[in-house]
Design an enzyme around this catalytic site. Structure first.
Site, short mmCIF file in Angstrom:
data_model
loop_
_atom_site.label_atom_id
_atom_site.label_comp_id
_atom_site.label_asym_id
_atom_site.label_seq_id
_atom_site.Cartn_x
_atom_site.Cartn_y
_atom_site.Cartn_z
N VAL A 11 0.82 -1.21 0.00
CA VAL A 11 0.00 0.00 0.00
C VAL A 11 0.86 1.27 0.00
CG1 VAL A 11 -1.61 1.36 1.41
CG2 VAL A 11 -2.03 -1.05 1.00
N LEU A 156 -7.36 -0.41 -2.77
CA LEU A 156 -6.71 -0.99 -3.96
C LEU A 156 -6.68 -2.50 -3.90
CD1 LEU A 156 -3.69 -2.12 -3.06
CD2 LEU A 156 -3.11 0.29 -3.13
N GLU A 158 -4.40 -5.77 -4.93
CA GLU A 158 -3.08 -6.19 -5.42
C GLU A 158 -3.26 -6.78 -6.81
OE1 GLU A 158 -1.06 -8.74 -2.58
OE2 GLU A 158 -1.45 -7.29 -0.99
N ASN A 214 -14.59 -5.03 3.05
CA ASN A 214 -13.93 -6.33 2.92
C ASN A 214 -14.81 -7.47 3.43
OD1 ASN A 214 -11.72 -5.38 1.63
ND2 ASN A 214 -10.29 -5.57 3.34
N CYS A 266 -5.56 -9.24 3.43
CA CYS A 266 -6.64 -8.35 3.90
C CYS A 266 -7.89 -9.08 4.39
CB CYS A 266 -6.99 -7.36 2.81
SG CYS A 266 -5.68 -6.18 2.51
N ARG A 334 0.50 -14.36 1.47
CA ARG A 334 -0.02 -14.29 2.83
C ARG A 334 -1.42 -14.93 2.88
NH1 ARG A 334 1.33 -8.02 4.21
NH2 ARG A 334 0.87 -7.79 2.00
N1 NAD Z 1 -2.13 -5.20 0.62
C1 NAD Z 1 -3.33 -4.76 0.26
O1 NAD Z 1 -3.88 -5.15 -0.76
C2 NAD Z 1 -4.03 -3.75 1.12
C3 NAD Z 1 -5.14 -3.08 0.59
C4 NAD Z 1 -5.79 -2.14 1.38
C5 NAD Z 1 -5.35 -1.88 2.67
N2 NAD Z 1 -4.27 -2.56 3.18
C6 NAD Z 1 -3.83 -2.24 4.53
O2 NAD Z 1 -2.67 -1.40 4.43
C7 NAD Z 1 -1.76 -1.68 5.49
C8 NAD Z 1 -0.41 -2.06 4.92
O3 NAD Z 1 -0.56 -3.25 4.18
P1 NAD Z 1 0.58 -3.77 3.18
O4 NAD Z 1 0.00 -4.94 2.46
O5 NAD Z 1 1.13 -2.63 2.42
O6 NAD Z 1 1.66 -4.28 4.24
P2 NAD Z 1 3.20 -4.66 3.97
O7 NAD Z 1 3.53 -5.66 5.00
O8 NAD Z 1 3.39 -4.99 2.53
O9 NAD Z 1 3.97 -3.30 4.26
C9 NAD Z 1 4.10 -2.71 5.50
C10 NAD Z 1 5.46 -2.04 5.57
O10 NAD Z 1 5.54 -1.27 6.76
C11 NAD Z 1 6.87 -1.33 7.23
N3 NAD Z 1 6.91 -0.90 8.63
C12 NAD Z 1 6.50 -1.55 9.75
N4 NAD Z 1 6.71 -0.79 10.85
C13 NAD Z 1 7.23 0.38 10.41
C14 NAD Z 1 7.63 1.57 11.07
N5 NAD Z 1 7.54 1.72 12.39
N6 NAD Z 1 8.15 2.57 10.31
C15 NAD Z 1 8.26 2.43 8.97
N7 NAD Z 1 7.88 1.32 8.30
C16 NAD Z 1 7.37 0.31 9.01
C17 NAD Z 1 7.28 -2.77 6.99
O11 NAD Z 1 8.67 -2.92 6.99
C18 NAD Z 1 6.64 -3.02 5.62
O12 NAD Z 1 7.54 -2.73 4.56
C19 NAD Z 1 -2.42 -2.78 6.31
O13 NAD Z 1 -3.13 -2.21 7.37
C20 NAD Z 1 -3.38 -3.43 5.34
O14 NAD Z 1 -4.47 -4.04 5.98
C21 NAD Z 1 -3.60 -3.47 2.43
#
Ligand code: NAD
Length: 438
Positions: A11, A156, A158, A214, A266, A334
């Site tokens: 994201v 969004l 993936e 969701n 998600c 995941r």
């Molecule tokens: N993946 C999806 O399709 C999607 C869609 C909508 C919403 N979301 C939500 O968005 C959020 C992120 O999801 P994602 O899939 O991008 O996760 P992800 O695991 O791909 O990315 C999270 C990132 O955050 C970093 N991180 C953790 N702690 C940190 C800190 N203190 N400072 C800086 N960086 C830090 C991690 O190293 C990692 O790179 C979640 O809450 C998820 O539910 C995800």
């Protein structure tokens, strides 16, 4: 305009790259130093169509920066997005530790007014917790810098993340004052030139909207899976039923594809977190609970069909597996249904040869050499007793059945996504199993 996006995963990176493409100066922050170093060298940590081009172009144009230090780009920043992970905790609730860590850092480093936006999926009340955490840090600094909160959940998908971000069907923004709304509107204006709406609402409603969306989508999947299972029992064809109900405009045809259960980062965690939030507030979400239970069962459906076919004897059996990612066009594994099938097959004594166009590296990180990794789809079925189609990648849609007849030891196909025509497959002498297709 200058913004910071904290968290450079699926994201955060997409958010940062898309805002940079619209002309905003973006600083992307992540605690993962290797990830940041790779990004600085143009190496994209995830597979997402179109993302590499966007990242490289905007990095070269100096609109996109990568750092591990959130204070690096703080000067003159107007908006800080929190886009770190919110994985499920032991009890199903969303784990807020990364989000609150970032909040603490924000309180320690801001030098002027900012809007702090939660883009991570967070339970109701999290924005308040973030606000309090930031304020505590400001108090420690004896600072009277002001900040505002906004909730901007991300919708969004993936595999189509860039398109979804740049042409969203709607943007949901929770705010508690007009000034914040104006700043967010200015930032998002380039993305709503298609006249799709920015929906402003209160913060709690925005937080629930993401979970409700969701949970609704997951409900459709579990619903059609149950109807498919009933079709299996009663000798009907779910494809006919799906078309029959989907052509009713009140129902529509999207998200009514039966399969081996939803996975990904998600749906599973968000449905669990919504159930937990409701429970903690004295209310039971019975529909969501049933959705989750049905999905757990559905993840076993291919294994159950295989067990019946092989009469519970997997000794010396080799299964070719097509697809590992939780859905096509991503390398994300995941909570993927493939992992449940793999675990069950290995426990039963079967061997697995798998092929996925993008997710083999991620799978190797998790499973190492517990399974064999094939070089292509035909290598994955060479000499196997059966093939299981797990993820419906495009390249699996028109396989060379003549070649497969020659190289497969057992001509058996378990189609976990109903992408093949059973009549055609059976005509070629294969045994075919789908989901809810007689
Ligand atoms: N993946 C999806 O399709 C999607 C869609 C909508 C919403 N979301 C939500 O968005 C959020 C992120 O999801 P994602 O899939 O991008 O996760 P992800 O695991 O791909 O990315 C999270 C990132 O955050 C970093 N991180 C953790 N702690 C940190 C800190 N203190 N400072 C800086 N960086 C830090 C991690 O190293 C990692 O790179 C979640 O809450 C998820 O539910 C995800």
């Amino acid at each position: 305009m200058k913004i910071i996006v904290v968290g450079s995963g699926y994201v955060g990176l997409v958010t940062g790259a898309c805002f940079a493409e619209s002309g905003v100066n973006v600083v992307c922050v992540d605690v993962d130093a290797k990830k940041i170093q790779n990004l600085q060298n143009g190496v994209i940590p995830i597979y997402e169509p179109g993302l590499e081009e966007l990242v490289v172009r905007n990095y070269e144009k100096k609109r996109l920066f990568f750092t591990t230090d959130i204070s690096d780009g703080i000067e003159g920043v107007e908006v800080i997005f929190i886009a770190v992970g919110t994985p499920p905790g032991e009890d199903g609730s969303a784990d807020m530790k990364h989000v609150l860590n970032v909040a603490k850092q924000i309180g320690q480093i801001i030098t002027n007014h900012v809007v702090v936006v939660t883009k991570s999926t967070v339970p109701v009340g999290t924005s308040e917790k973030i606000r309090n955490t930031i304020q505590e840090e400001l108090n420690k600094r004896k600072s009277n810098i002001k900040f505002d909160m906004a909730s901007n959940p991300e919708f969004l998908k993936e595999g189509a993340a860039i398109e979804d971000f740049q042409k969203p069907e709607r943007i949901v923004i929770g705010i508690d004052n007009e000034k914040t709304g104006e700043i967010m509107k200015r930032l998002y204006m380039p993305f709503v030139l298609n006249n799709h709406p920015i929906l402003f609402m209160d913060i709690a409603s925005a937080e629930i909207t993401k979970y409700a969306a969701n949970a609704m989508l997951a409900t459709r999947i579990s619903f059609i899976n149950e109807i498919a299972n009933l079709c299996d029992i009663l000798g009907a064809d779910i494809n006919n039923v799906r078309k029959g109900i989907g052509s009713d405009s009140r129902i529509g045809s999207k998200f009514l594809y039966p399969g081996i259960g939803y996975g990904g980062s998600c749906f599973p965690k968000d449905v669990k977190a919504l159930i937990k939030t409701a429970h903690d507030n004295g209310y039971e979400l019975n529909v969501a609970k049933a959705v989750e239970q049905t999905n757990e069962n559905q993840k076993n459906i291919i294994f159950n069909k295989m067990s019946e076919f092989f009469e519970n004897n997997f000794k010396n059996k080799v299964i070719g597996m097509w697809g590992l990612s939780f859905k096509p066009k991503t390398d994300d594994i995941r909570e993927a249904s493939s992992l449940v099938l793999i675990e069950k097959l290995l426990l039963s004594g079967a061997k697995i040869k798998a092929y996925d166009p993008e997710a083999m590296q991620e799978t190797k990180k998790l499973l190492g050499n517990k399974i064999e990794y094939a070089v292509d789809l035909y290598d994955a079925v060479n000499g196997v007793d059966a093939m299981a189609l797990v993820t419906e990648w495009s390249e699996f849609h028109f396989p060379d059945l003549d070649l497969m007849s020659k190289i497969m030891k057992g001509k058996v196909i378990f189609d976990g996504r109903n992408i093949y025509d059973p009549v055609e497959i059976r005509k070629q002498g294969f045994v075919y199993f789908g989901i809810g297709r007689r």
